[in-house]
Design a protein around this motif. Structure first.
Motif, mmCIF file in Angstrom:
data_model
loop_
_atom_site.group_PDB
_atom_site.id
_atom_site.type_symbol
_atom_site.label_atom_id
_atom_site.label_comp_id
_atom_site.label_asym_id
_atom_site.label_seq_id
_atom_site.Cartn_x
_atom_site.Cartn_y
_atom_site.Cartn_z
ATOM 1 N N LEU A 15 -0.967 1.519 -7.233
ATOM 2 C CA LEU A 15 -0.173 0.743 -8.178
ATOM 3 C C LEU A 15 -0.895 0.580 -9.510
ATOM 4 C CD1 LEU A 15 1.027 -2.071 -5.733
ATOM 5 C CD2 LEU A 15 2.272 -0.006 -6.437
ATOM 6 N N PHE A 16 -2.200 0.774 -9.486
ATOM 7 C CA PHE A 16 -3.059 0.632 -10.662
ATOM 8 C C PHE A 16 -4.291 1.474 -10.401
ATOM 9 C CE2 PHE A 16 -6.624 -1.284 -12.872
ATOM 10 C CZ PHE A 16 -6.121 -1.741 -14.073
ATOM 11 N N LEU A 17 -4.761 2.209 -11.421
ATOM 12 C CA LEU A 17 -5.959 3.017 -11.216
ATOM 13 C C LEU A 17 -6.711 3.124 -12.542
ATOM 14 C CD1 LEU A 17 -6.201 6.355 -9.208
ATOM 15 C CD2 LEU A 17 -7.699 5.813 -11.120
ATOM 16 N N ARG A 18 -7.893 2.541 -12.565
ATOM 17 C CA ARG A 18 -8.754 2.616 -13.751
ATOM 18 C C ARG A 18 -10.013 3.391 -13.382
ATOM 19 N NH1 ARG A 18 -12.727 -0.891 -16.375
ATOM 20 N NH2 ARG A 18 -12.587 -2.344 -14.605
ATOM 21 N N VAL A 19 -10.340 4.400 -14.180
ATOM 22 C CA VAL A 19 -11.582 5.142 -13.991
ATOM 23 C C VAL A 19 -12.681 4.383 -14.729
ATOM 24 C CG1 VAL A 19 -12.798 7.316 -14.333
ATOM 25 C CG2 VAL A 19 -10.354 7.332 -13.777
ATOM 26 N N TYR A 155 11.155 -1.919 -1.839
ATOM 27 C CA TYR A 155 11.599 -0.563 -1.543
ATOM 28 C C TYR A 155 10.984 0.370 -2.575
ATOM 29 C CZ TYR A 155 14.662 -2.723 1.802
ATOM 30 O OH TYR A 155 15.125 -3.446 2.864
ATOM 31 N N VAL A 156 10.435 1.453 -2.076
ATOM 32 C CA VAL A 156 9.638 2.348 -2.919
ATOM 33 C C VAL A 156 10.343 3.695 -3.020
ATOM 34 C CG1 VAL A 156 7.390 3.422 -3.265
ATOM 35 C CG2 VAL A 156 7.544 1.199 -2.102
ATOM 36 N N LEU A 157 10.747 4.024 -4.234
ATOM 37 C CA LEU A 157 11.318 5.344 -4.501
ATOM 38 C C LEU A 157 10.183 6.286 -4.866
ATOM 39 C CD1 LEU A 157 13.495 7.451 -5.199
ATOM 40 C CD2 LEU A 157 13.662 6.372 -7.469
ATOM 41 N N LEU A 158 10.032 7.342 -4.104
ATOM 42 C CA LEU A 158 9.050 8.385 -4.388
ATOM 43 C C LEU A 158 9.785 9.603 -4.935
ATOM 44 C CD1 LEU A 158 6.877 8.168 -1.141
ATOM 45 C CD2 LEU A 158 6.413 7.090 -3.360
ATOM 46 N N ALA A 159 9.288 10.142 -6.038
ATOM 47 C CA ALA A 159 9.886 11.333 -6.652
ATOM 48 C C ALA A 159 8.826 12.417 -6.739
ATOM 49 C CB ALA A 159 10.436 10.993 -8.032
ATOM 50 N N PHE A 160 9.179 13.630 -6.324
ATOM 51 C CA PHE A 160 8.204 14.703 -6.178
ATOM 52 C C PHE A 160 8.503 15.862 -7.136
ATOM 53 C CE2 PHE A 160 8.955 12.761 -1.966
ATOM 54 C CZ PHE A 160 7.711 12.200 -1.744
ATOM 55 N N ASP A 225 13.608 2.070 -15.612
ATOM 56 C CA ASP A 225 14.781 1.346 -15.121
ATOM 57 C C ASP A 225 14.514 -0.151 -15.196
ATOM 58 O OD1 ASP A 225 16.981 0.375 -13.759
ATOM 59 O OD2 ASP A 225 16.615 1.494 -11.920
ATOM 60 N N GLU A 226 15.421 -0.896 -15.793
ATOM 61 C CA GLU A 226 15.254 -2.346 -15.911
ATOM 62 C C GLU A 226 15.177 -3.036 -14.552
ATOM 63 O OE1 GLU A 226 14.666 -4.662 -18.295
ATOM 64 O OE2 GLU A 226 14.160 -2.888 -19.471
ATOM 65 N N ARG A 227 15.787 -2.440 -13.542
ATOM 66 C CA ARG A 227 15.781 -3.071 -12.230
ATOM 67 C C ARG A 227 14.510 -2.778 -11.435
ATOM 68 N NH1 ARG A 227 22.026 -2.594 -9.937
ATOM 69 N NH2 ARG A 227 23.047 -3.413 -11.809
ATOM 70 N N GLY A 237 -1.509 12.230 -8.976
ATOM 71 C CA GLY A 237 -0.206 12.874 -9.018
ATOM 72 C C GLY A 237 -0.119 14.038 -8.031
ATOM 73 N N SER A 238 1.058 14.642 -8.039
ATOM 74 C CA SER A 238 2.076 14.444 -9.052
ATOM 75 C C SER A 238 3.215 13.508 -8.623
ATOM 76 C CB SER A 238 2.667 15.816 -9.421
ATOM 77 O OG SER A 238 3.242 16.442 -8.265
ATOM 78 N N THR A 239 3.073 12.819 -7.489
ATOM 79 C CA THR A 239 4.137 11.935 -7.012
ATOM 80 C C THR A 239 4.294 10.731 -7.929
ATOM 81 O OG1 THR A 239 3.686 12.580 -4.719
ATOM 82 C CG2 THR A 239 4.977 10.584 -5.070
ATOM 83 N N LEU A 240 5.555 10.452 -8.324
ATOM 84 C CA LEU A 240 5.892 9.279 -9.114
ATOM 85 C C LEU A 240 6.583 8.263 -8.215
ATOM 86 C CD1 LEU A 240 7.264 11.020 -12.335
ATOM 87 C CD2 LEU A 240 4.902 10.455 -11.740
ATOM 88 N N PHE A 241 6.514 6.987 -8.609
ATOM 89 C CA PHE A 241 7.115 5.940 -7.773
ATOM 90 C C PHE A 241 7.769 4.872 -8.645
ATOM 91 C CE2 PHE A 241 2.864 4.365 -8.727
ATOM 92 C CZ PHE A 241 3.108 3.052 -9.077
ATOM 93 N N SER A 242 8.724 4.174 -8.042
ATOM 94 C CA SER A 242 9.293 2.954 -8.622
ATOM 95 C C SER A 242 9.461 1.943 -7.497
ATOM 96 C CB SER A 242 10.652 3.214 -9.280
ATOM 97 O OG SER A 242 10.516 3.937 -10.481
ATOM 98 N N LEU A 243 9.172 0.666 -7.789
ATOM 99 C CA LEU A 243 9.334 -0.413 -6.823
ATOM 100 C C LEU A 243 10.610 -1.189 -7.134
ATOM 101 C CD1 LEU A 243 5.747 -1.988 -6.571
ATOM 102 C CD2 LEU A 243 6.676 0.007 -5.382
ATOM 103 N N TYR A 244 11.406 -1.448 -6.087
ATOM 104 C CA TYR A 244 12.658 -2.175 -6.232
ATOM 105 C C TYR A 244 12.737 -3.292 -5.199
ATOM 106 C CZ TYR A 244 14.493 1.589 -9.179
ATOM 107 O OH TYR A 244 14.697 2.490 -10.193
ATOM 108 N N LYS A 245 13.526 -4.311 -5.528
ATOM 109 C CA LYS A 245 13.754 -5.395 -4.578
ATOM 110 C C LYS A 245 14.823 -5.031 -3.549
ATOM 111 C CE LYS A 245 12.320 -9.271 -7.516
ATOM 112 N NZ LYS A 245 12.726 -10.568 -8.131
ATOM 113 N N THR A 246 15.714 -4.104 -3.887
ATOM 114 C CA THR A 246 16.764 -3.717 -2.952
ATOM 115 C C THR A 246 16.783 -2.207 -2.747
ATOM 116 O OG1 THR A 246 18.533 -3.362 -4.579
ATOM 117 C CG2 THR A 246 18.168 -5.634 -3.818
ATOM 118 N N ARG A 247 17.166 -1.794 -1.578
ATOM 119 C CA ARG A 247 17.287 -0.358 -1.291
ATOM 120 C C ARG A 247 18.406 0.265 -2.115
ATOM 121 N NH1 ARG A 247 15.345 2.835 2.821
ATOM 122 N NH2 ARG A 247 16.427 4.841 3.000
#
Length: 273
Positions: A15-19, A155-160, A225-227, A237-247
């Motif tokens: 969710l956070f990554l600092r080198v 709910y976690v949307l993973l995009a590949f 996305d505002e939601r 990477g290269s997987t991207l994610f978004s966190l949502y409160k609802t499926r």
């Protein structure tokens, strides 16, 4: 004692990554990690011939099993893996398998779990976290964990993207680019309150990954996305994610994306279950 142990190897997202810097032959990081309900299935069985083998001979799991076998004078073992976590996507699949193999080995041979974790944790960056799961900030190489109470269910949307990113190349390129500031703790508290957390987001490997993979930037822009409480890239990477409160919100966004997607959810610590 049993002759076979079945276990799940859960993926993680950063969710956070600092080198933070470099030390000897590795990079020091600060990363907020979260387990998700996407997993490989492993089976560890005793082998009468004394050999230690795996379906994936080059996998980190063999290093873990050989380390434990030497430390505790164990017999032979064979590891079978049913892969569901995409390879090379920043979801920690290889370390997840190694962590699950270590826990399965402890159960198979009735080993002291505290000593097993101490032996295995320094071997790979994510393995200390993936033997515990849930939510934690990892520092150093990843072996120093600060475990936090579980975040609310998201709910976690993973995009590949079709193309992956070399972790080695991403870290090497990050050495030539400016680094961000901030702390994973601020992001954690925002998400723990159910608030949008984009203002606290940082991944120092995102810019290198965008330079190495031209699919990432347009896809990340499409996923804004505002939601969504947080949108970003996991690990190198290269997987991207978004966190949502609802499926439903996650499914709505997934339906707009042309790439392969998967909807999962955040999970609590699983060690000992």
């Amino acid at each position: 004692m049993p002759k076979t142990i079945n276990a799940r190897a859960y993926a993680k997202i950063n969710l956070f990554l600092r080198v933070v810097g470099t030390k000897k032959d590795y990079h020091e990081i600060e990363s907020l990690l979260q387990s998700v309900d996407l997993y490989d299935e492993i089976t560890l069985s005793k082998a009468s011939d004394g050999s230690i083998t795996s379906d994936f001979p080059g996998d980190n799991s063999l290093i873990v099993l050989n380390t434990l076998a030497r430390a505790f004078s164990l017999g032979g073992m064979h590891l079978s893996v049913n892969k569901n976590i995409p390879l090379g996507g920043g979801l920690g699949g290889s370390s997840a398998d190694a962590a699950a193999a270590a826990l399965a080995c402890a159960a198979l041979w009735n080993l002291p779990l505290t000593k097993v974790k101490k032996l295995v944790s320094p071997l790979f960056g994510d393995i200390a976290f993936q033997m515990t799961g849930g939510t934690a900030i990892a520092r150093g190489r990843g072996e120093n964990l600060e475990v936090f109470p579980s975040l609310p269910l998201y709910y976690v949307l993973l995009a590949f993207p079709e193309k992956g990113v070399s972790t080695k190349e991403a870290y090497a390129l990050s050495d030539t680019l400016p680094k961000g500031n901030g702390s994973g703790l601020s992001l954690y508290w925002a998400l723990s309150r159910g608030e949008k957390a984009d203002r606290f987001y940082l991944n120092d490997l995102l810019s290198p990954a965008m330079l190495l993979n031209d699919e990432i930037s347009p896809l990340l822009n499409k996923m804004q996305d505002e939601r969504a409480l947080l949108t970003g890239m996991s690990g190198s990477g290269s997987t991207l994610f978004s966190l949502y409160k609802t499926r439903e919100d996650a499914e709505r966004m997934a339906s707009t994306l042309a790439c392969k997607t998967f909807i999962t959810k955040s999970i609590s610590p699983f060690a000992g279950k």
